[in-house]
Design a protein around this motif. Structure first.
Motif, PDB file in Angstrom:
ATOM      1  N   THR A 175       0.818  -1.215   0.000  1.00  0.00           N
ATOM      2  CA  THR A 175       0.000   0.000   0.000  1.00  0.00           C
ATOM      3  C   THR A 175       0.850   1.263   0.000  1.00  0.00           C
ATOM      4  OG1 THR A 175      -0.138   0.078   2.423  1.00  0.00           O
ATOM      5  CG2 THR A 175      -1.817  -1.224   1.252  1.00  0.00           C
ATOM      6  N   TRP A 176       2.159   1.115   0.111  1.00  0.00           N
ATOM      7  CA  TRP A 176       3.054   2.263   0.094  1.00  0.00           C
ATOM      8  C   TRP A 176       3.488   2.553  -1.330  1.00  0.00           C
ATOM      9  CZ3 TRP A 176       6.896   0.125   4.311  1.00  0.00           C
ATOM     10  CH2 TRP A 176       6.206  -0.005   5.531  1.00  0.00           C
ATOM     11  N   SER A 177       3.937   3.773  -1.545  1.00  0.00           N
ATOM     12  CA  SER A 177       4.509   4.128  -2.848  1.00  0.00           C
ATOM     13  C   SER A 177       5.924   3.574  -2.944  1.00  0.00           C
ATOM     14  CB  SER A 177       4.537   5.638  -3.015  1.00  0.00           C
ATOM     15  OG  SER A 177       5.471   6.215  -2.103  1.00  0.00           O
ATOM     16  N   ASP A 178       6.462   3.571  -4.156  1.00  0.00           N
ATOM     17  CA  ASP A 178       7.842   3.121  -4.348  1.00  0.00           C
ATOM     18  C   ASP A 178       8.797   3.974  -3.515  1.00  0.00           C
ATOM     19  OD1 ASP A 178       6.966   1.211  -6.111  1.00  0.00           O
ATOM     20  OD2 ASP A 178       7.511   2.341  -7.917  1.00  0.00           O
ATOM     21  N   ASP A 179       8.533   5.283  -3.453  1.00  0.00           N
ATOM     22  CA  ASP A 179       9.402   6.184  -2.677  1.00  0.00           C
ATOM     23  C   ASP A 179       9.323   5.860  -1.193  1.00  0.00           C
ATOM     24  OD1 ASP A 179      10.220   7.460  -4.967  1.00  0.00           O
ATOM     25  OD2 ASP A 179       8.817   9.147  -4.763  1.00  0.00           O
ATOM     26  N   GLU A 180       8.111   5.550  -0.694  1.00  0.00           N
ATOM     27  CA  GLU A 180       7.972   5.199   0.722  1.00  0.00           C
ATOM     28  C   GLU A 180       8.718   3.917   1.043  1.00  0.00           C
ATOM     29  OE1 GLU A 180       3.766   6.648   2.466  1.00  0.00           O
ATOM     30  OE2 GLU A 180       3.604   5.407   0.666  1.00  0.00           O
ATOM     31  N   ARG A 181       8.607   2.916   0.181  1.00  0.00           N
ATOM     32  CA  ARG A 181       9.338   1.672   0.435  1.00  0.00           C
ATOM     33  C   ARG A 181      10.839   1.907   0.394  1.00  0.00           C
ATOM     34  NH1 ARG A 181       4.877  -0.612  -2.459  1.00  0.00           N
ATOM     35  NH2 ARG A 181       5.959  -0.339  -4.453  1.00  0.00           N
ATOM     36  N   ALA A 182      11.291   2.714  -0.548  1.00  0.00           N
ATOM     37  CA  ALA A 182      12.723   3.004  -0.642  1.00  0.00           C
ATOM     38  C   ALA A 182      13.212   3.738   0.607  1.00  0.00           C
ATOM     39  CB  ALA A 182      13.004   3.822  -1.895  1.00  0.00           C
ATOM     40  N   ALA A 183      12.414   4.688   1.087  1.00  0.00           N
ATOM     41  CA  ALA A 183      12.811   5.457   2.267  1.00  0.00           C
ATOM     42  C   ALA A 183      12.894   4.569   3.505  1.00  0.00           C
ATOM     43  CB  ALA A 183      11.823   6.594   2.495  1.00  0.00           C
ATOM     44  N   ARG A 184      12.064   3.542   3.562  1.00  0.00           N
ATOM     45  CA  ARG A 184      12.065   2.638   4.714  1.00  0.00           C
ATOM     46  C   ARG A 184      12.971   1.427   4.506  1.00  0.00           C
ATOM     47  NH1 ARG A 184       5.924   2.674   7.173  1.00  0.00           N
ATOM     48  NH2 ARG A 184       5.302   4.725   6.406  1.00  0.00           N
ATOM     49  N   GLY A 185      13.663   1.384   3.375  1.00  0.00           N
ATOM     50  CA  GLY A 185      14.587   0.291   3.108  1.00  0.00           C
ATOM     51  C   GLY A 185      13.913  -1.035   2.869  1.00  0.00           C
ATOM     52  N   VAL A 186      12.692  -1.012   2.330  1.00  0.00           N
ATOM     53  CA  VAL A 186      11.932  -2.239   2.086  1.00  0.00           C
ATOM     54  C   VAL A 186      12.074  -2.642   0.626  1.00  0.00           C
ATOM     55  CG1 VAL A 186       9.627  -3.254   2.002  1.00  0.00           C
ATOM     56  CG2 VAL A 186      10.292  -1.820   3.941  1.00  0.00           C
ATOM     57  N   ALA A 187      12.659  -3.799   0.398  1.00  0.00           N
ATOM     58  CA  ALA A 187      12.880  -4.296  -0.962  1.00  0.00           C
ATOM     59  C   ALA A 187      11.920  -5.437  -1.259  1.00  0.00           C
ATOM     60  CB  ALA A 187      14.314  -4.773  -1.123  1.00  0.00           C
ATOM     61  N   ALA A 188      11.616  -5.605  -2.531  1.00  0.00           N
ATOM     62  CA  ALA A 188      10.788  -6.729  -2.963  1.00  0.00           C
ATOM     63  C   ALA A 188      11.639  -7.987  -3.050  1.00  0.00           C
ATOM     64  CB  ALA A 188      10.162  -6.428  -4.316  1.00  0.00           C
ATOM     65  N   LEU A 189      11.038  -9.113  -2.742  1.00  0.00           N
ATOM     66  CA  LEU A 189      11.709 -10.389  -2.958  1.00  0.00           C
ATOM     67  C   LEU A 189      11.738 -10.709  -4.451  1.00  0.00           C
ATOM     68  CD1 LEU A 189      10.299 -12.512  -0.005  1.00  0.00           C
ATOM     69  CD2 LEU A 189      12.658 -11.798  -0.340  1.00  0.00           C
ATOM     70  N   PRO A 190      12.648 -11.581  -4.884  1.00  0.00           N
ATOM     71  CA  PRO A 190      12.740 -11.917  -6.309  1.00  0.00           C
ATOM     72  C   PRO A 190      11.410 -12.400  -6.870  1.00  0.00           C
ATOM     73  CG  PRO A 190      14.648 -12.765  -5.140  1.00  0.00           C
ATOM     74  CD  PRO A 190      13.712 -12.251  -4.096  1.00  0.00           C
ATOM     75  N   VAL A 191      11.113 -11.967  -8.099  1.00  0.00           N
ATOM     76  CA  VAL A 191       9.880 -12.395  -8.767  1.00  0.00           C
ATOM     77  C   VAL A 191      10.148 -12.983 -10.149  1.00  0.00           C
ATOM     78  CG1 VAL A 191       8.337 -10.847  -7.509  1.00  0.00           C
ATOM     79  CG2 VAL A 191       9.462 -10.042  -9.596  1.00  0.00           C
ATOM     80  N   THR A 192      11.409 -13.100 -10.535  1.00  0.00           N
ATOM     81  CA  THR A 192      11.756 -13.751 -11.793  1.00  0.00           C
ATOM     82  C   THR A 192      12.816 -14.808 -11.522  1.00  0.00           C
ATOM     83  OG1 THR A 192      13.611 -12.292 -12.391  1.00  0.00           O
ATOM     84  CG2 THR A 192      11.378 -11.572 -13.020  1.00  0.00           C
ATOM     85  N   PRO A 193      12.902 -15.824 -12.374  1.00  0.00           N
ATOM     86  CA  PRO A 193      13.944 -16.831 -12.181  1.00  0.00           C
ATOM     87  C   PRO A 193      15.349 -16.240 -12.176  1.00  0.00           C
ATOM     88  CG  PRO A 193      12.275 -17.664 -13.679  1.00  0.00           C
ATOM     89  CD  PRO A 193      11.949 -16.221 -13.451  1.00  0.00           C
ATOM     90  N   ALA A 194      15.582 -15.223 -12.994  1.00  0.00           N
ATOM     91  CA  ALA A 194      16.912 -14.614 -13.044  1.00  0.00           C
ATOM     92  C   ALA A 194      17.243 -13.925 -11.724  1.00  0.00           C
ATOM     93  CB  ALA A 194      16.987 -13.626 -14.211  1.00  0.00           C
ATOM     94  N   GLU A 195      16.281 -13.177 -11.171  1.00  0.00           N
ATOM     95  CA  GLU A 195      16.504 -12.517  -9.886  1.00  0.00           C
ATOM     96  C   GLU A 195      16.741 -13.547  -8.779  1.00  0.00           C
ATOM     97  OE1 GLU A 195      13.606  -8.614 -10.667  1.00  0.00           O
ATOM     98  OE2 GLU A 195      12.976 -10.240  -9.337  1.00  0.00           O
ATOM     99  N   GLN A 196      15.997 -14.614  -8.819  1.00  0.00           N
ATOM    100  CA  GLN A 196      16.133 -15.662  -7.813  1.00  0.00           C
ATOM    101  C   GLN A 196      17.502 -16.328  -7.888  1.00  0.00           C
ATOM    102  OE1 GLN A 196      12.822 -18.545  -6.475  1.00  0.00           O
ATOM    103  NE2 GLN A 196      13.825 -19.590  -8.156  1.00  0.00           N
ATOM    104  N   ALA A 197      17.940 -16.641  -9.089  1.00  0.00           N
ATOM    105  CA  ALA A 197      19.251 -17.274  -9.270  1.00  0.00           C
ATOM    106  C   ALA A 197      20.362 -16.351  -8.791  1.00  0.00           C
ATOM    107  CB  ALA A 197      19.452 -17.648 -10.737  1.00  0.00           C
ATOM    108  N   GLU A 198      20.222 -15.064  -9.075  1.00  0.00           N
ATOM    109  CA  GLU A 198      21.241 -14.094  -8.653  1.00  0.00           C
ATOM    110  C   GLU A 198      21.294 -13.997  -7.134  1.00  0.00           C
ATOM    111  OE1 GLU A 198      22.314  -9.333  -9.262  1.00  0.00           O
ATOM    112  OE2 GLU A 198      20.650 -10.247 -10.370  1.00  0.00           O
ATOM    113  N   ALA A 199      20.133 -13.981  -6.490  1.00  0.00           N
ATOM    114  CA  ALA A 199      20.098 -13.888  -5.034  1.00  0.00           C
ATOM    115  C   ALA A 199      20.751 -15.095  -4.378  1.00  0.00           C
ATOM    116  CB  ALA A 199      18.653 -13.743  -4.560  1.00  0.00           C
TER     117      ALA A 199
END
Length: 458
Positions: A388-412
């Motif tokens: 429910t937060w904006s991208d800027d609000e999540r960035a300000a609070r240091g909240v990142a999204a978990l991987p949602v693609t196979p490439a992101e998952q493999a990199e993590a």
């Protein structure tokens, strides 16, 4: 071949025969969470305990659709053999309630000479349980299992066995035979159930497995799967355990609850820190949070897992923890006067049936131990839905999204030496290979087609 723990099969065989058992199935989960097995006549049980049953080592690199991915160390060719043995000894063999004549045993894979095999997932968990014990810690765990039940499982989309109201008893009217059989069979199979109910999604059900030591919990999870499928088939239904049955359905989480204790004291309770956490309990939780991107690549690793990871759907889209916050990837369930300190635990939302439970539990323990070793700092809990937060609000609070693609998952996963260290070189290589193969399978296909292909794999 060495023969540790092979005594007692003669007396167990006689007891099984007296129960009407004619064959024993030894099963294990591969690196996609898919169950594999071998079945032996009960008269051969002692032989299976002594020498095992021959199995190709390439099961370590079967992808979710049974394609073989050659390449990891020692798995470059179709040559070789490993042995499947009963993992929990004679007393771990359970006559299958509702499946007269059959018994079940968790299996483990060992090298041809009986030595540990580096791709054996059970051994990965055993090492982490031992590491926790060396640190003076005891871990307990349990699962919440969600699944969908269909009357026409071959239809597209499948036909739900019931509809709402969600969480209501009326939703289950007409399923009394299935419900009572499932709960009775789980009880008789030695799988303790905390509760059972109709869940949020159409045709969705949930049951919880009571807490136990990690190895017992993983063994019970495999047995629970077979019990669910057998009870469903006996009543003309088909059970779907996949993380996301269809693009528009609720996802099936297999939420993994865990607690950690020292000298009988639950570190997630009885502390003077925030929410009753001890200092080590907070560091344990911080370790899970710190390693969550790679951890989720083991505990919710499949393509359907990534499609399930949608904001606002209780599916752990963001890397946060909270106190009783069901949108948080890590939900602290604190102690309270009614349930006591032993009840305190942390729920991992990014967990489902496509995970190998032994690897999932091993990585949870490894991440928590790393947090304690490092004295990891636990940030403030998040009590809202970050979606429910904006991208800027999540960035300000240091909240990142978990991987949602196979490439992101493999990199993590590749970037996390703690989680890959828990898995070891061989299992890490196998996981990366099968995940890449699954991603290639799904690439370019419509989402519904992909989800249908995974729907009954678990």
């Amino acid at each position: 071949m060495s023969r540790p723990g092979t005594t007692g099969y003669g007396s167990r065989t006689r007891a099984l025969v007296d129960r009407g058992v004619v064959a024993v199935t030894m099963g294990w989960a591969d690196n996609n969470g898919v169950l594999r097995s071998r079945t032996v006549p009960v008269e051969r049980l002692a032989d299976a305990g002594r020498t095992g049953v021959g199995v190709t080592p390439l099961f370590a690199v079967f992808d979710s659709h049974d394609r073989i991915v050659f390449g990891p160390p020692g798995l470059e060719t179709p040559s070789g053999d490993v042995r499947l043995v009963p993992a929990a000894g004679p007393e771990g063999i359970v006559p299958c309630a509702g499946r007269h004549g059959l018994a079940w045993s968790p299996g483990r894979l060992v090298a041809a000479d009986g030595a540990p095999w580096p791709y054996d997932q059970r051994g990965v968990l055993e090492r982490q349980v031992a590491a926790a014990a060396e640190a003076g810690l005891t871990v307990r765990a349990g699962y919440e299992i969600e699944f969908a039940l269909y009357t026409d499982g071959d239809g597209e989309p499948p036909v739900p066995a019931f509809t709402g109201p969600v969480y209501g008893p009326n939703a289950l009217v007409g399923l009394d035979g299935f419900v009572t059989r499932l709960l009775a069979d789980l009880r008789d199979n030695g799988v303790p159930v905390g509760q059972f109910h109709a869940e949020y999604g159409p045709a969705q059900l949930e049951l919880s497995i009571g807490p136990a030591d990690p190895l017992t919990t993983a063994d019970r999870q495999l047995l629970a799967r077979q019990t669910i499928h057998a009870a469903a088939a006996a009543h003309g239904f088909r059970a779907c355990l996949s993380p996301l049955p269809t693009a528009h359905s609720a996802g099936n989480g297999w939420h993994l609850h865990s607690s950690v204790s020292r000298d009988g004291t639950n570190l997630l309770a009885r502390g003077d820190g925030r929410h009753g956490l001890t200092a080590d309990g907070a560091a344990w939780l911080a370790g899970l949070l710190r390693h969550l991107p790679a951890l989720a690549g083991v505990t919710a690793p499949s393509v359907p897992s990534l499609h399930r990871r949608r904001p606002g759907s209780f599916a752990a889209a963001y890397m946060v923890w909270g106190v009783e916050n069901r949108e948080a990837a890590l939900r602290l369930v604190p102690a309270n006067p009614r349930l006591g300190a032993a009840h305190a635990n942390v729920e991992l939302k990014a967990s489902d049936a496509s995970a190998n439970p032994y690897l999932a539990l091993a990585c949870v323990i490894g991440a928590g131990l790393a947090g304690i070793d490092e004295g990891a700092d636990l940030p403030d809990p998040v009590q809202q839905d970050p979606a429910t937060w904006s991208d800027d609000e999540r960035a300000a609070r240091g909240v990142a999204a978990l991987p949602v693609t196979p490439a992101e998952q493999a990199e993590a996963l590749a970037a996390d030496p703690v989680i890959t260290g828990v898995l070891g070189e061989h299992v890490t290589a196998a996981l990366r290979a099968v995940r890449a193969s699954d991603a290639e399978f799904a690439e370019g296909k419509p989402v519904d087609e992909v989800l249908a292909a995974f729907r009954y794999r678990y």
